[in-house]
Write an enzyme that holds these catalytic residues in place. Structure first.
Site, short mmCIF file in Angstrom:
data_model
loop_
_atom_site.label_atom_id
_atom_site.label_comp_id
_atom_site.label_asym_id
_atom_site.label_seq_id
_atom_site.Cartn_x
_atom_site.Cartn_y
_atom_site.Cartn_z
N PHE A 63 -75.80 28.05 -1.06
CA PHE A 63 -75.19 29.17 -0.34
C PHE A 63 -73.80 28.83 0.18
CE2 PHE A 63 -79.75 29.72 0.11
CZ PHE A 63 -79.96 31.09 0.09
N ASP A 64 -72.88 29.75 0.03
CA ASP A 64 -71.69 29.76 0.87
C ASP A 64 -72.15 30.18 2.26
OD1 ASP A 64 -68.88 29.88 1.57
OD2 ASP A 64 -69.10 32.06 1.49
N MET A 65 -71.31 30.00 3.28
CA MET A 65 -71.73 30.33 4.63
C MET A 65 -71.13 31.64 5.14
SD MET A 65 -71.70 27.97 8.09
CE MET A 65 -69.93 28.06 8.40
N ASP B 143 -69.53 35.18 -1.85
CA ASP B 143 -68.97 36.49 -1.53
C ASP B 143 -67.50 36.60 -1.84
OD1 ASP B 143 -67.51 36.48 1.65
OD2 ASP B 143 -68.39 34.70 0.76
#
Length: 224
Positions: A7-9, A167
């Site tokens: 995951f990106d944060m 995102d």
């Protein structure tokens, strides 16, 4: 077979991109510079060296990147510590699914490790992550693939066995170049043709990723 999710944060786990935008603009204003949302977007998911270069080009050579960034960090920290941090839709559901099915999870964020760990703790999700790679742990930031390569290695998996959840344009580029199966959950960046070609799926929120973990090669209609 998918064995890990990376995951990106910001903008994926937490609704913080709007805060970065707000406080970049406010901090710049206090130093006499007019920064726009487009200026902030130009440095999204980049490291300090590249961000400094980009913002000086856009705002002028006198733009004091280090001072403005330092103020932006303080303003944002004050806000999140007083008001908490908002977890994005579907995150709890996806993380619970991964834990239940013994699918490993890692974080790959351009934020520094201290801030990443603080945010995960504030959001109540730190227990779901097996490995963290932060911006101060890599030489080359996104869009370079290094951060995703290190995250997959930390999980003991090849990139090809991992879904990357992103995102931003630079985040998608980083994960795609590393060889991950990229799923984009758009926040501030609207998917363009490059993103559509680079992503396995584009979904509205994290819970929609679950079917693509259990049946990752199922042919479905993309969500734009």
């Amino acid at each position: 077979m998918i064995k890990g999710v990376i995951f990106d944060m910001d903008g994926v786990l937490f609704d913080t991109e709007k805060l970065y935008e707000r406080f970049w603009i406010e901090a710049a204003s206090r130093y006499g510079f007019t920064m726009t949302a487009e200026d902030v977007a130009s440095v999204r998911s980049t490291d300090a060296k590249l961000a400094c270069k980009i913002l000086k080009q856009r705002l002028g050579g006198t733009f004091d990147y280090d001072a403005v960034k330092k103020l932006r960090i303080r303003l944002m920290q004050d806000f999140t510590r007083s008001n908490g941090i908002e977890v994005m839709e579907g995150v709890y559901e996806l993380l619970a699914y991964l834990k239940k099915h013994d699918i490993r999870a890692a974080l790959a964020t351009v934020s520094n490790r201290q801030r990443a760990e603080e945010f995960l703790k504030q959001g109540g999700i730190s227990q779901y992550f097996d490995f963290i790679v932060a911006g101060d742990m890599v030489v080359n930031a996104k869009p370079d693939p290094e951060i995703y390569q290190k995250a997959a290695k930390g999980l003991g998996l090849p990139c090809e066995s991992c879904i990357a959840v992103e995102d931003s344009y630079n985040g998608v580029r980083s994960a795609f170049r590393a060889g991950c199966r990229v799923i984009m959950v758009p926040d501030r960046d609207v998917p363009d043709e490059e993103m559509r070609k680079s992503c396995y799926r584009i979904v509205d929120h994290c819970a929609e990723i679950i079917p693509y973990i259990s049946e990752p090669y199922k042919t479905v209609t993309l969500h734009f």
